[in-house]
Design a protein around this motif. Structure first.
Motif, mmCIF file in Angstrom:
data_model
loop_
_atom_site.group_PDB
_atom_site.id
_atom_site.type_symbol
_atom_site.label_atom_id
_atom_site.label_comp_id
_atom_site.label_asym_id
_atom_site.label_seq_id
_atom_site.Cartn_x
_atom_site.Cartn_y
_atom_site.Cartn_z
ATOM 1 N N LYS A 71 94.354 91.972 -11.197
ATOM 2 C CA LYS A 71 94.506 90.536 -11.409
ATOM 3 C C LYS A 71 93.221 89.868 -11.864
ATOM 4 O O LYS A 71 93.242 88.965 -12.683
ATOM 5 N N LYS A 72 92.104 90.299 -11.310
ATOM 6 C CA LYS A 72 90.867 89.587 -11.590
ATOM 7 C C LYS A 72 89.829 90.372 -12.373
ATOM 8 O O LYS A 72 88.825 89.809 -12.786
ATOM 9 N N TYR A 89 87.216 93.907 -12.644
ATOM 10 C CA TYR A 89 86.278 94.572 -11.742
ATOM 11 C C TYR A 89 85.213 93.621 -11.190
ATOM 12 O O TYR A 89 85.072 93.460 -9.989
ATOM 13 N N ALA A 90 84.500 92.987 -12.086
ATOM 14 C CA ALA A 90 83.360 92.172 -11.654
ATOM 15 C C ALA A 90 83.787 90.951 -10.837
ATOM 16 O O ALA A 90 83.102 90.553 -9.902
ATOM 17 N N GLU A 91 84.924 90.387 -11.188
ATOM 18 C CA GLU A 91 85.338 89.180 -10.496
ATOM 19 C C GLU A 91 85.944 89.482 -9.119
ATOM 20 O O GLU A 91 86.146 88.569 -8.324
ATOM 21 N N GLY A 141 94.399 100.118 -18.842
ATOM 22 C CA GLY A 141 94.365 99.557 -20.190
ATOM 23 C C GLY A 141 93.094 98.805 -20.501
ATOM 24 O O GLY A 141 92.672 98.727 -21.644
ATOM 25 N N ARG A 142 92.491 98.272 -19.469
ATOM 26 C CA ARG A 142 91.284 97.474 -19.682
ATOM 27 C C ARG A 142 90.034 98.324 -19.835
ATOM 28 O O ARG A 142 89.004 97.827 -20.279
ATOM 29 N N GLY A 173 89.276 100.382 -21.888
ATOM 30 C CA GLY A 173 88.854 100.506 -23.277
ATOM 31 C C GLY A 173 87.667 99.629 -23.599
ATOM 32 O O GLY A 173 86.756 100.045 -24.288
ATOM 33 N N PHE A 174 87.656 98.435 -23.077
ATOM 34 C CA PHE A 174 86.587 97.472 -23.319
ATOM 35 C C PHE A 174 85.348 97.845 -22.517
ATOM 36 O O PHE A 174 84.807 98.899 -22.670
ATOM 37 N N SER A 175 85.031 96.907 -21.675
ATOM 38 C CA SER A 175 84.019 97.043 -20.635
ATOM 39 C C SER A 175 82.930 98.064 -20.912
ATOM 40 O O SER A 175 82.989 99.196 -20.483
ATOM 41 N N GLU A 176 81.952 97.601 -21.656
ATOM 42 C CA GLU A 176 80.806 98.459 -21.902
ATOM 43 C C GLU A 176 80.050 98.680 -20.595
ATOM 44 O O GLU A 176 79.252 99.588 -20.473
ATOM 45 N N SER A 177 80.378 97.841 -19.617
ATOM 46 C CA SER A 177 79.673 97.927 -18.343
ATOM 47 C C SER A 177 80.238 99.005 -17.418
ATOM 48 O O SER A 177 79.631 99.337 -16.421
ATOM 49 N N GLU A 195 100.418 93.331 -18.219
ATOM 50 C CA GLU A 195 99.411 92.344 -17.809
ATOM 51 C C GLU A 195 100.042 91.017 -17.448
ATOM 52 O O GLU A 195 99.706 90.403 -16.435
ATOM 53 N N ALA A 213 101.857 91.170 -14.291
ATOM 54 C CA ALA A 213 100.940 91.146 -13.156
ATOM 55 C C ALA A 213 100.541 89.709 -12.839
ATOM 56 O O ALA A 213 100.403 89.325 -11.679
#
Lengths: 196, 196
Positions: free
Chosen positions: A25-26, A28-30, A109-110, A112-116, A168, A171
């Motif tokens: 829902k939020k 990783y970082a959040e 699915g997410r 893919g992004f997150s260079e972090s 998404e 969710a």
DNA sequence: TAATTCATTGAATTTATATTCAATATCATA
DNA sequence: TATGATATTGAATATAAATTCAATGAATTA
């Protein structure tokens, strides 16, 4: 396994379940360790008794998610259309009963992004390539007229992106998660099927 | 407007542009002010000369995004199918030329979740309801056989969720953003059109 | 040119959150 | 019941990131 080990395993599972929902829902970082602790009704300190770190917890979830969102390979199907229809039907069904699977889908699915995202986790993710696999099935099926014309990879990409989007939004909007309101899996399969 | 004011406006725009890309790719929390500063090639301190806070910057972007992702209302169309085809065609076209619009779409679409998003921002978002608006158009169009059978709201939800998903994956995988590899907008419209 | 205003920086401060830790409670078993 | 092991807490610490600020440089205007 002793009773205590079982207890421990259950506690860990509880944490993972709550974390899966929150991460989906939020993001990783959040998602704060405190949020997860509250959801699992325990102190923040205790979280670290069960999981070494937030990152390790996430990694475990991703590993689990990789297993759960990757059935297709194991499914057997009559014709290539069945592959997609069968999978989607099951996915949508499950999503109502156990939002679990839906959340896992979102998390995966997410990635893919997150260079972090740490390398160890990206690696797990990289090994699954839904789009690539499905493109092959589509390419094969096109010869027999099961799918519409068009670049198989693009079709596969469009299909899985849409599935991702639907998971998404489901969710985010739980009120859509009923038999009546859920999208019909056939609508989505029509992305690749067309009127073939 | 003095030359200095123009300069200032350009600097602010530069920051916003870089921030839009980062917020779309990594999400709000994972995007650090430092990341944006680096992308815009300036010191972190200077960011605060142009924007009061990270949150205010985000709010401004959301406000801008609300304008840019909300054309449909203004579009005029021959028949209800045109509404969707026209919009998608334009969106996909633009996405190649100016990833900008795609990033805005991603950012806006994610606002649905994020309980952590401040109220002021949620409010902006709440005023746009793509799904609701489109459902009405679909309902009207169904009477004339423009769309497939099914609950209009569910159809609208499925359609916009898919668009959302595609925008997200395009944001993540730039190699898909070419004329040849991009999904065909007709494939997606088929979600609501079926073989009607 | 001098004075004023704005742009910019880097370092100091604050704040939020992850992580550690010592103390206490609870449970299992001899 | 006593002993050891595990579960749990809340407070302390470390860390990273947002925000503030005083100082400097550059442009603008009197």
């Amino acid at each position: 396994m002793t009773a205590r080990d079982e207890q421990k395993e259950q506690r860990r599972q509880l944490i993972k379940d709550k974390a899966i929902e929150l991460f989906a829902k939020k993001g990783y970082a959040e998602t704060k360790i405190g949020d997860i602790a509250k959801a699992a009704d325990m102190s923040v300190g205790l979280m670290f008794h069960y999981f070494e770190s937030k990152e390790k917890l996430f990694e475990e979830i991703v590993r689990y998610g990789a297993m759960r969102t990757n059935y297709p390979r194991e499914m057997n199907f009559e014709n290539p259309l069945d592959y997609f229809e069968g999978f989607l039907k099951m996915l949508f069904q499950y999503s109502i009963e156990q939002p679990h699977i839906m959340y896992l889908f979102v998390i995966m699915g997410r990635l893919g992004f997150s260079e972090s995202v740490p390398q160890s986790i990206k690696k797990i993710f990289g090994e699954i390539n839904q789009v690539e696999q499905s493109a092959e099935i589509i390419a094969a099926g096109q010869k027999y007229g099961y799918f519409r014309e068009g670049d198989p990879y693009s079709l596969s990409f469009a299909f899985w992106s849409s599935v991702q989007g639907i998971m998404e939004q489901l969710a985010a909007f739980p009120e859509m998660r009923t038999k009546e309101k859920m999208p019909d899996y056939k609508w989505i399969v029509d992305i690749i099927r067309g009127n073939a």
